[in-house]
Design an enzyme around this catalytic site. Structure first.
Site, PDB file in Angstrom:
ATOM      1  CD  GLN A   1     -22.715 -50.590  73.194  1.00 52.63           C
ATOM      2  OE1 GLN A   1     -23.065 -49.860  74.071  1.00 52.63           O
ATOM      3  NE2 GLN A   1     -22.413 -50.231  72.041  1.00 52.63           N
TER       4      GLN A   1
ATOM      5  CG  ASP B   1     -29.800 -45.665  71.176  1.00 53.03           C
ATOM      6  OD1 ASP B   1     -29.569 -44.469  70.752  1.00 53.03           O
ATOM      7  OD2 ASP B   1     -28.981 -46.253  70.774  1.00 53.03           O
TER       8      ASP B   1
ATOM      9  CE  LYS C   1     -23.342 -45.895  74.907  1.00 46.12           C
ATOM     10  NZ  LYS C   1     -23.584 -46.984  74.101  1.00 46.12           N
TER      11      LYS C   1
END
Length: 282
Positions: A100, A123, A56
């Site tokens: 994460q 996200d 990323k």
């Protein structure tokens, strides 16, 4: 239908299209003195999570998006993680925050996700982000579900009126993609580990989304002739949740692993970060 006639859904091509559109937008932000910035938080030393975070970061760098890596030890408490997230919430130069998944045992992951400010939840991991997605007006739906919808749109594969079967019910993949398909006028069946006679349900599907986290779980004879297969799984050895060769025999279109849903997920994350920078960048 031969291999040559199959439509291989090329995630790299879809991702390249998304990134190309972002370049001009990033340049316009630069003229305003704004650099889109994504902060990634990695707790503990899980090697696959570290790889994802690095990928990323590299993707950000290539496009001119700034990235901040926050690395915390596995011994981090829920309170310490939430404090780190709140610090990023307060940092005006940060436009997106990605925690994460998964975090180490002992941390309340849901509490940590909820600490992310909605305007930086690129996200779609907060309860509010999930709800907005279900209602069909989320600024930043979960990236993998959004990537699946982007692939279907790119290849102009019809959704309206089709029967979609989603295998998996996680709050960041199975459930949100079910909602997005429903909002796009599909009839949706969401299956999971306790679904009885799963194969017979999958055989009814015009669109199959595999998000179960088990290598080569979906068998070729589960696929109705002409169905579209989207494999959101990624397992050791570069293997998806679908038995690719076997499922390709019946499918009209299928995503490979790698180079299917994965690259589009990362491109979507970058897009959401740029969206947030345009909206809240000053």
């Amino acid at each position: 239908m031969s291999h040559a006639e199959k439509l291989i859904l090329d995630g790299n091509a879809v991702a390249a299209g998304i990134k190309e559109q972002l370049e001009a937008r990033i340049a316009r932000l630069a003229e305003r003195g704004i650099t889109p910035c994504l902060a990634t938080i990695l707790v503990g030393g899980d090697p696959s999570s570290a790889t994802y975070v690095r990928m990323k970061g590299n993707a950000c760098k290539r496009l001119g998006i700034s990235s901040i890596r926050v690395e915390l030890p596995a011994s981090t408490t829920t309170e310490e993680l939430i404090a780190a997230i709140r610090k990023l919430n307060d940092d005006k130069s940060v436009h997106g925050i990605l925690l994460q998944h998964p975090v180490p045992h002992g941390i309340d992951e849901r509490a940590a996700f909820e600490a992310i400010a909605i305007e930086k939840d690129v996200d779609g991991v907060t309860t509010l982000g999930f709800a907005q997605n279900a209602f069909g007006f989320a600024d930043y739906p979960s990236c993998t579900p959004a990537a699946i919808m982007a692939i279907l749109a790119h290849y102009k594969l019809p959704i309206r009126g089709r029967h979609a079967v989603v295998i998996g019910r996680s709050p960041i993949l199975g459930k949100p993609v079910s909602a997005m398909l429903l909002n796009a006028d599909a009839t949706v069946t969401t299956c999971h580990s306790r679904t009885e006679d799963l194969a017979s349900i999958v055989r009814l599907a015009d669109i199959v989304v595999a998000a179960v986290g088990k290598p080569k779980f979906v068998q070729g004879d589960w696929i109705k002739p002409g169905a579209v297969v989207l494999d959101a799984g990624y397992n050791p050895g570069n293997v998806g949740d679908v038995d690719y060769e076997a499922c390709m025999a019946n499918a009209s279109a299928i995503t490979p692993v790698p180079a299917g849903v994965g690259p589009v997920t990362i491109a979507t994350l970058l897009k959401h970060t740029v969206d947030a920078a345009e909206k809240f960048g000053g």
